[in-house]
Each structure stands twice: as C-alpha cells, then as structure tokens.
Enzyme design. Structure first.
Site, PDB file in Angstrom:
ATOM      1  N   ARG A 148      14.443  15.433 -40.990  1.00  0.00           N
ATOM      2  CA  ARG A 148      15.515  15.767 -41.929  1.00  0.00           C
ATOM      3  C   ARG A 148      15.022  15.518 -43.355  1.00  0.00           C
ATOM      4  O   ARG A 148      14.245  14.573 -43.569  1.00  0.00           O
ATOM      5  CB  ARG A 148      16.759  14.925 -41.626  1.00  0.00           C
ATOM      6  CG  ARG A 148      17.494  15.450 -40.406  1.00  0.00           C
ATOM      7  CD  ARG A 148      18.560  14.517 -39.960  1.00  0.00           C
ATOM      8  NE  ARG A 148      17.983  13.283 -39.438  1.00  0.00           N
ATOM      9  CZ  ARG A 148      18.672  12.346 -38.803  1.00  0.00           C
ATOM     10  NH1 ARG A 148      19.973  12.493 -38.628  1.00  0.00           N
ATOM     11  NH2 ARG A 148      18.095  11.260 -38.353  1.00  0.00           N
ATOM     12  N   LYS A 200       8.451  12.938 -22.081  1.00  0.00           N
ATOM     13  CA  LYS A 200       9.441  12.211 -21.310  1.00  0.00           C
ATOM     14  C   LYS A 200      10.384  11.498 -22.288  1.00  0.00           C
ATOM     15  O   LYS A 200       9.942  11.204 -23.413  1.00  0.00           O
ATOM     16  CB  LYS A 200       8.777  11.216 -20.382  1.00  0.00           C
ATOM     17  CG  LYS A 200       8.328   9.935 -21.085  1.00  0.00           C
ATOM     18  CD  LYS A 200       7.983   8.845 -20.121  1.00  0.00           C
ATOM     19  CE  LYS A 200       8.008   7.519 -20.807  1.00  0.00           C
ATOM     20  NZ  LYS A 200       7.510   6.402 -20.051  1.00  0.00           N
ATOM     21  N   HIS A 218       1.306  11.497 -20.263  1.00  0.00           N
ATOM     22  CA  HIS A 218      -0.001  11.150 -20.828  1.00  0.00           C
ATOM     23  C   HIS A 218      -0.908  10.464 -19.801  1.00  0.00           C
ATOM     24  O   HIS A 218      -2.114  10.406 -19.988  1.00  0.00           O
ATOM     25  CB  HIS A 218       0.135  10.332 -22.113  1.00  0.00           C
ATOM     26  CG  HIS A 218       0.667   8.962 -21.929  1.00  0.00           C
ATOM     27  ND1 HIS A 218       2.015   8.693 -21.925  1.00  0.00           N
ATOM     28  CD2 HIS A 218       0.042   7.786 -21.744  1.00  0.00           C
ATOM     29  CE1 HIS A 218       2.178   7.408 -21.740  1.00  0.00           C
ATOM     30  NE2 HIS A 218       1.008   6.827 -21.622  1.00  0.00           N
ATOM     31  N   LYS A 232      -5.593  10.754 -18.813  1.00  0.00           N
ATOM     32  CA  LYS A 232      -6.550   9.648 -18.794  1.00  0.00           C
ATOM     33  C   LYS A 232      -7.818  10.040 -18.043  1.00  0.00           C
ATOM     34  O   LYS A 232      -7.763  10.755 -17.046  1.00  0.00           O
ATOM     35  CB  LYS A 232      -5.909   8.405 -18.159  1.00  0.00           C
ATOM     36  CG  LYS A 232      -4.857   7.807 -19.079  1.00  0.00           C
ATOM     37  CD  LYS A 232      -4.349   6.495 -18.574  1.00  0.00           C
ATOM     38  CE  LYS A 232      -3.332   5.907 -19.523  1.00  0.00           C
ATOM     39  NZ  LYS A 232      -3.929   5.374 -20.757  1.00  0.00           N
ATOM     40  N   GLU A 268       2.987  -3.869 -17.480  1.00  0.00           N
ATOM     41  CA  GLU A 268       3.012  -4.072 -18.931  1.00  0.00           C
ATOM     42  C   GLU A 268       3.269  -5.550 -19.217  1.00  0.00           C
ATOM     43  O   GLU A 268       4.019  -6.193 -18.464  1.00  0.00           O
ATOM     44  CB  GLU A 268       4.144  -3.278 -19.567  1.00  0.00           C
ATOM     45  CG  GLU A 268       4.059  -1.783 -19.385  1.00  0.00           C
ATOM     46  CD  GLU A 268       5.240  -1.102 -20.063  1.00  0.00           C
ATOM     47  OE1 GLU A 268       5.014  -0.470 -21.108  1.00  0.00           O
ATOM     48  OE2 GLU A 268       6.359  -1.190 -19.559  1.00  0.00           O
ATOM     49  N   ASP A 327      11.958   5.277 -16.139  1.00  0.00           N
ATOM     50  CA  ASP A 327      11.015   5.261 -17.247  1.00  0.00           C
ATOM     51  C   ASP A 327       9.566   5.408 -16.768  1.00  0.00           C
ATOM     52  O   ASP A 327       8.754   6.029 -17.453  1.00  0.00           O
ATOM     53  CB  ASP A 327      11.168   3.941 -18.024  1.00  0.00           C
ATOM     54  CG  ASP A 327      10.338   3.918 -19.303  1.00  0.00           C
ATOM     55  OD1 ASP A 327      10.375   4.931 -20.034  1.00  0.00           O
ATOM     56  OD2 ASP A 327       9.641   2.923 -19.564  1.00  0.00           O
ATOM     57  N   HIS A 386       5.168   8.788 -14.369  1.00  0.00           N
ATOM     58  CA  HIS A 386       3.769   8.346 -14.289  1.00  0.00           C
ATOM     59  C   HIS A 386       3.333   7.995 -12.858  1.00  0.00           C
ATOM     60  O   HIS A 386       2.306   8.471 -12.384  1.00  0.00           O
ATOM     61  CB  HIS A 386       3.533   7.123 -15.171  1.00  0.00           C
ATOM     62  CG  HIS A 386       3.960   7.316 -16.594  1.00  0.00           C
ATOM     63  ND1 HIS A 386       3.710   8.469 -17.298  1.00  0.00           N
ATOM     64  CD2 HIS A 386       4.621   6.504 -17.455  1.00  0.00           C
ATOM     65  CE1 HIS A 386       4.191   8.344 -18.524  1.00  0.00           C
ATOM     66  NE2 HIS A 386       4.756   7.171 -18.638  1.00  0.00           N
ATOM     67  N   LYS A 428       7.877  -4.761 -16.694  1.00  0.00           N
ATOM     68  CA  LYS A 428       7.645  -5.330 -18.022  1.00  0.00           C
ATOM     69  C   LYS A 428       7.495  -6.835 -17.896  1.00  0.00           C
ATOM     70  O   LYS A 428       7.987  -7.431 -16.939  1.00  0.00           O
ATOM     71  CB  LYS A 428       8.837  -5.018 -18.929  1.00  0.00           C
ATOM     72  CG  LYS A 428       8.910  -3.554 -19.323  1.00  0.00           C
ATOM     73  CD  LYS A 428       9.920  -3.343 -20.415  1.00  0.00           C
ATOM     74  CE  LYS A 428       9.860  -1.933 -20.947  1.00  0.00           C
ATOM     75  NZ  LYS A 428       8.580  -1.621 -21.626  1.00  0.00           N
TER      76      LYS A 428
HETATM   77  P1  NAP Z   1      11.926   8.193 -33.336  1.00  0.00           P
HETATM   78  O1  NAP Z   1      10.974   7.228 -33.914  1.00  0.00           O
HETATM   79  O2  NAP Z   1      13.382   7.849 -33.310  1.00  0.00           O
HETATM   80  O3  NAP Z   1      11.748   9.562 -34.135  1.00  0.00           O
HETATM   81  C1  NAP Z   1      12.652  10.624 -34.056  1.00  0.00           C
HETATM   82  C2  NAP Z   1      12.228  11.689 -35.038  1.00  0.00           C
HETATM   83  O4  NAP Z   1      13.188  12.754 -34.997  1.00  0.00           O
HETATM   84  C3  NAP Z   1      12.154  11.213 -36.481  1.00  0.00           C
HETATM   85  O5  NAP Z   1      11.060  11.819 -37.117  1.00  0.00           O
HETATM   86  C4  NAP Z   1      13.451  11.739 -37.060  1.00  0.00           C
HETATM   87  O6  NAP Z   1      13.320  11.895 -38.443  1.00  0.00           O
HETATM   88  C5  NAP Z   1      13.559  13.086 -36.345  1.00  0.00           C
HETATM   89  N1  NAP Z   1      14.928  13.620 -36.353  1.00  0.00           N
HETATM   90  C6  NAP Z   1      16.057  12.986 -35.976  1.00  0.00           C
HETATM   91  N2  NAP Z   1      17.115  13.809 -36.124  1.00  0.00           N
HETATM   92  C7  NAP Z   1      16.631  14.987 -36.612  1.00  0.00           C
HETATM   93  C8  NAP Z   1      17.219  16.223 -36.964  1.00  0.00           C
HETATM   94  N3  NAP Z   1      18.541  16.432 -36.856  1.00  0.00           N
HETATM   95  N4  NAP Z   1      16.411  17.213 -37.404  1.00  0.00           N
HETATM   96  C9  NAP Z   1      15.069  17.017 -37.531  1.00  0.00           C
HETATM   97  N5  NAP Z   1      14.454  15.870 -37.192  1.00  0.00           N
HETATM   98  C10 NAP Z   1      15.225  14.865 -36.748  1.00  0.00           C
HETATM   99  O7  NAP Z   1      11.541   8.587 -31.856  1.00  0.00           O
HETATM  100  P2  NAP Z   1      10.096   8.510 -31.157  1.00  0.00           P
HETATM  101  O8  NAP Z   1       9.912   7.141 -30.626  1.00  0.00           O
HETATM  102  O9  NAP Z   1       9.074   9.060 -32.069  1.00  0.00           O
HETATM  103  O10 NAP Z   1      10.295   9.444 -29.889  1.00  0.00           O
HETATM  104  C11 NAP Z   1      10.383  10.857 -29.974  1.00  0.00           C
HETATM  105  C12 NAP Z   1      10.578  11.408 -28.550  1.00  0.00           C
HETATM  106  O11 NAP Z   1       9.450  11.080 -27.753  1.00  0.00           O
HETATM  107  C13 NAP Z   1      11.782  10.803 -27.838  1.00  0.00           C
HETATM  108  O12 NAP Z   1      12.339  11.770 -26.979  1.00  0.00           O
HETATM  109  C14 NAP Z   1      11.167   9.660 -27.034  1.00  0.00           C
HETATM  110  O13 NAP Z   1      11.942   9.319 -25.902  1.00  0.00           O
HETATM  111  C15 NAP Z   1       9.840  10.292 -26.644  1.00  0.00           C
HETATM  112  N6  NAP Z   1       8.789   9.295 -26.361  1.00  0.00           N
HETATM  113  C16 NAP Z   1       8.428   8.386 -27.300  1.00  0.00           C
HETATM  114  C17 NAP Z   1       7.418   7.488 -27.030  1.00  0.00           C
HETATM  115  C18 NAP Z   1       6.955   6.482 -28.057  1.00  0.00           C
HETATM  116  O14 NAP Z   1       5.970   5.785 -27.789  1.00  0.00           O
HETATM  117  N7  NAP Z   1       7.593   6.380 -29.204  1.00  0.00           N
HETATM  118  C19 NAP Z   1       6.777   7.496 -25.791  1.00  0.00           C
HETATM  119  C20 NAP Z   1       7.152   8.446 -24.854  1.00  0.00           C
HETATM  120  C21 NAP Z   1       8.166   9.334 -25.154  1.00  0.00           C
HETATM  121  P3  NAP Z   1      14.544  11.692 -39.454  1.00  0.00           P
HETATM  122  O15 NAP Z   1      15.434  10.640 -38.891  1.00  0.00           O
HETATM  123  O16 NAP Z   1      13.849  11.321 -40.690  1.00  0.00           O
HETATM  124  O17 NAP Z   1      15.180  13.032 -39.533  1.00  0.00           O
END
Ligand code: NAP
Length: 492
Positions: free
Chosen positions: A50, A147, A177, A181, A215, A234, A239, A338
């Site tokens: 955003r 995921k 992911h 590996k 973990e 999860d 996985h 965990k």
């Molecule tokens: P996050 O840190 O909450 O990031 C979410 C992103 O979405 C931010 O860049 C946010 O930016 C953007 N966003 C939110 N609302 C938006 C909108 N209306 N329009 C455009 N952009 C928007 O989440 P994350 O941890 O990176 O995870 C992202 C996805 O990957 C999720 O589905 C999560 O379950 C999955 N995932 C994450 C991990 C991990 O290690 N983090 C691992 C496996 C899977 P703004 O708020 O600035 O708009």
C-alpha cells in the site's frame, strides 16, 4: 564448482514487497542469484505494497535487509542489485494506480512476468481479478503462492479458485520451500540415479521411515497466524507430507513436472485414513510449557501467545501408513514441533535387521542399516553400515556412517531453497511445486484428523520446552518396538 546458467531477463512483482517474507527470504535469495551472475542486469524486481514510500525509501529498506540477512554481502554488488529494484504503491483492493502499474509492466511486452503473492491469502482474489482485468495474466505470466494454502479443504478450494480466475494450472507455482532443498533433490538422485537403493526400497527391506522437522523457536511474531493453524496445518499438511511423498513415490517416467506430481498424488491418495476410530493410537498432540532453550529460560506457549485457554498444538507425532503393495505394513513416523531441543529436519530410512547372524556374540550387536537424509542444518546424507572394528582383538563389529556432508564434499555452500525455486519459476519448471490436486489430497487426509481431535475430549499433552515433546510421542513409536532416531544436532 557448480555450473551457473543465467536465466532470461524477467520482471518479478512481489505483492507484499515490504513484508517479512520478502525482506527475509525473497530479496536475499534474488540478491544471491544476482551476485552469482544468474540474473541478467536488465531484469526488474518490483515491490508492491500500500502506498507509503518511493523507490529510494524502498531500496533503503532492501539494502538494510540484505545487510542483515545475507552474510558477506558486498556493498558494490548490493548497489548493482538495487538498480533492478523498484517500488510501486498499490492497494490491492483498490483500482487506484493499477493503470499506471499495468502500463509500466507492459512497457516490456515480451518479458517473462512473475507475480509473487507474498500477502495474506485474503488478498489473492482482489490481486488476481485486477491482474486479469489489466491483462497482465497473459503471455505465459506466472503466479507464485505460499503456504498456508487454506485452513482446510474448503478454504484451500476457495484460494485455488480465486487464483484460477486469472491463471491456468500450468502457470500456478505453489511453493513448498522444503522441495527446494538440496537433500530433497538428492533423494531423487539417490533413488533413481543409482541401482543400489531401488531394489531395497520396499516393505521387504525397509522396517520403517521417520521424518522429523524440529524447531527450537517458539511463536516469534506469528502468534495470531499460528494459533489458528497449529503444527498439523502449519507443518504436516505441506512440508512433512511432501517429504513423505518423495520417499514413498514410485519412479516417475521422467522428471517432467506432471510425471513427478502424478506419482506424489498417488502416495497422498494411498495414505491410510486417520479419523475418530484410530486417532487416539496414531497421533499425539502436544503444547509446550515453560522450560529452557539454548538461549535460557523460555515461557510457555500460552504465555508466548498471551491468550489463556488456547488448545492449539505446537507438537504433533503421527504414525502414518501408505496403503499399497510397496509399503504394506511399513510405518512412516512423522513428528514436528516448536521449542524442541534441536533445529533439525531429517528423513531416516531404517532398513530391516539381517535375517541371520554368523558372528559370535563377542562381535557385538548388529545394528540394522540406516540411511539418514539431513535437510537442515548441515545438509547431507549418511548411510550407516556395519564394518569390522579396525585393528587386532578379534572380529568385533562397529557401526559407522558413510558420510557425505554436501558443504564439505563440494566445498560450496548450498543455495537457500528460495534461490532455486525462484529461478525455477522464471524458467517455468513446475517439477518442485505442488499441483492443486496434491494440495486437495493432503487436506483430504488432514481434515478428518482435525475433526477427530475437535470432537474428542482430549487436550494437547503438555511438554517442557527444550524436550522432544510429550512422553506419549515416545510411547507412540516404542509400542511398536522402535525408537526415535537420536538427532546429533544442536542449534548453532
Ligand atoms: P507480512 O509481513 O504481514 O507482509 C504482508 C505484506 O502485504 C506487506 O508488504 C504489506 O504491506 C502487504 N499488504 C497488506 N495489505 C495490502 C494491500 N491491501 N495491498 C497491497 N499490499 C498489502 O507477511 P509475511 O510474513 O511477509 O507473509 C506473506 C505471506 O507469506 C503470508 O500469506 C504468510 O502466511 C506467507 N508465509 C510467510 C512466511 C514468513 O516467513 N514470513 C513463511 C511462509 C509463508 P503494507 O502493509 O505496507 O501494505
């Protein structure tokens, strides 16, 4: 040295480009491939979130993330990489800005175009609808999703339907992911690139299989998500089941994506159902209490979460069975959790004992052979064999590993799974990505377990943080006269 083949120039849009996944995993992975010369300098990497910044402020955040997450990143390479990176402020749920965004991408019409949906799945439908409305889904454009793909079969179907409004199945890359590996691909190489293992790879020669993904961390900042998911959704649904498929599948006719995925699907469909009738004897759920990790004392799950009364499982052990000719009667013991004592992911193939010993009892016990595939931390393969103990003193037997630690053997550090998978997306290679029917089949096996837990009166069993889960997990395997493989790894 590994041969590095550059990919064609591409445009990669990361929706959620300011988020944790993008900063911690995706951009560092792209940087590393760029630093190794695999990403052409006229590629474009566009972070979308955003509106609240510009190219310069976004690049500053990426610079900071690379300094934090890429060991030894070099300043001049970072600056060259940043020249590929730009920012586009878009609210995925609003029309404002999409015309300009589309025009920018279409300025290079023949480009490979990749859209990585690194946002909450609730935004997928809005993003896909707009990509379609602005005709950005055409000409082989690819979409990558992460995921969690749903919370159950019904919600996974919704997500997959949302994505299917804009992309046909051959352009949808569902990332797990673990499949990226090195060791997982080595499992393919070991099984199908050698004549030694395949004749033994069945119920006649294998006693059982163990898959552990442990973990040491607790909730970190993912409490809200994790408390709705739990360890089964999860980790196991994706996985662990994907690893089980790689071990148990028949030889595919080729490495063609659908040939491999067809075989994995057959395994998922052969899993013996677990429901209210057998959930008590085939599964164990746990939740950590306060205890200790390498870093010192740690609070309980409930304290970490700040929500008394949560019954979410942070540990699960399952005795799974693949009901087909090859695996009849061979248990696959799965466990993940965990706040366990070590951060380790490994697959253990435990072969049967020899049928008859020719050695005197003074030679010592004869341990059955074991093949241990380590996915993390130090990727490698160990094959445990019996040999004669060296030197004089009669014929005594000793168990030793044929040890192949990849980093040591090849003198290279292994690429992070995201590095390989992101370039596979650019190349259009779907082999290491989950097909929709695999995701559905995995949920069809998981949903009845969740339902049985929900309908039963039993709560997750407590375990002390820093231990290998509830004692019932030990009982699960020891009832069958077996024990969990001792992991020799501790967190660095
Ligand atoms: P996050 O840190 O909450 O990031 C979410 C992103 O979405 C931010 O860049 C946010 O930016 C953007 N966003 C939110 N609302 C938006 C909108 N209306 N329009 C455009 N952009 C928007 O989440 P994350 O941890 O990176 O995870 C992202 C996805 O990957 C999720 O589905 C999560 O379950 C999955 N995932 C994450 C991990 C991990 O290690 N983090 C691992 C496996 C899977 P703004 O708020 O600035 O708009």
């Amino acid at each position: 040295m590994a041969e590095m083949k550059p990919v064609d120039a591409f445009d990669l849009v990361i929706f959620g480009g300011t988020g944790d996944l993008a900063m911690r995993k995706l951009l560092p992975a792209l940087y590393r491939r760029f630093a190794d010369g695999q990403i052409p300098a006229d590629s474009r990497i566009v972070g979308v979130a955003r509106p609240h910044g510009d190219d310069e402020s976004y690049r500053a955040s990426v610079r900071e993330a690379l300094a934090q997450f890429v060991k030894g990143a070099d300043t001049s390479t970072i600056e060259r990489f940043l020249s590929l990176v730009s920012y586009f402020g878009l609210d995925a749920t609003q029309e404002l800005g999409w015309n300009e965004f589309a025009a920018e991408l279409k300025s290079r019409p023949s480009r490979i175009r990749v859209f990585y949906l690194s946002t909450s799945p609730s935004l997928f439908v809005a993003i896909c609808e707009r990509l379609r409305a602005h005709e950005l889904n055409r000409d082989g454009a690819r979409v990558v999703i992460e995921k969690p793909i749903g919370n159950d079969l019904a919600s996974a179907t919704t997500i997959n339907n949302d994505v299917a409004t804009a992309f046909d199945e051959h352009h949808v890359f569902r990332i797990d992911h673990y499949l990226g590996k090195e060791t997982v691909q080595n499992l393919l190489a070991l099984r199908f690139g050698n004549v030694l293992f395949e004749p033994l790879w069945n119920a006649q020669r294998i006693d059982h299989v163990q898959i552990t993904v442990a973990e040491t961390v607790g909730l970190e900042k993912r409490g809200a998500y994790y408390d709705n998911a739990g360890a089964l959704r999860d980790m196991v649904q994706n996985h662990l089941l994907q690893l089980l498929c790689m071990v148990a599948m028949e030889a595919p006719a080729s490495l063609d994506a659908d040939a491999v995925r067809d075989e994995k699907l057959k395994v998922l469909r052969s899993l013996k159902p677990i429901d209210a009738n057998n959930v008590g004897i085939t599964t164990v759920r746990g939740q950590y209490r306060s205890g200790a990790s390498n870093a010192g004392a740690v609070p309980s799950y409930i304290e970490d979460l700040g929500k008394p009364g949560s019954t979410t499982e942070t540990f699960v052990a399952i005795k799974a069975e693949v009901d087909n000719w090859r695996w009849a009667g061979v248990p696959f013991y799965l466990r993940t959790g965990k706040r366990l004592p070590a951060r380790v992911s490994e697959i253990v193939i435990q072969f049967r004992s020899i049928p008859h010993s020719i050695f005197a009892t003074s030679a010592g016990p004869i341990a059955p052979n074991r093949l241990v595939l380590r996915l993390q931390p130090d990727e490698g393969v160990k094959l445990w064999l019996m040999i004669k103990s060296p030197g004089p003193g009669g014929l005594r037997l000793q168990e030793v590993p044929l040890d192949m630690s990849f980093a040591e053997a090849f003198g290279v550090s292994q690429p992070d799974a995201y590095e390989r998978l992101l370039l596979d997306v650019v190349r259009g290679n779907l082999t290491l990505f989950m097909r929709r029917d695999e995701v559905d089949a995995a949920w069809r096996w998981i949903d009845p377990i969740l339902a049985a837990w929900k309908s039963g009166s039993e709560m997750p069993k407590p375990y002390t943080a820093g231990t290998w889960g509830p004692s019932a997990s030990v009982a699960l395997i020891e009832r069958d006269g077996r024990t969990w493989h001792d992991s020799d790894s501790t967190d660095p």
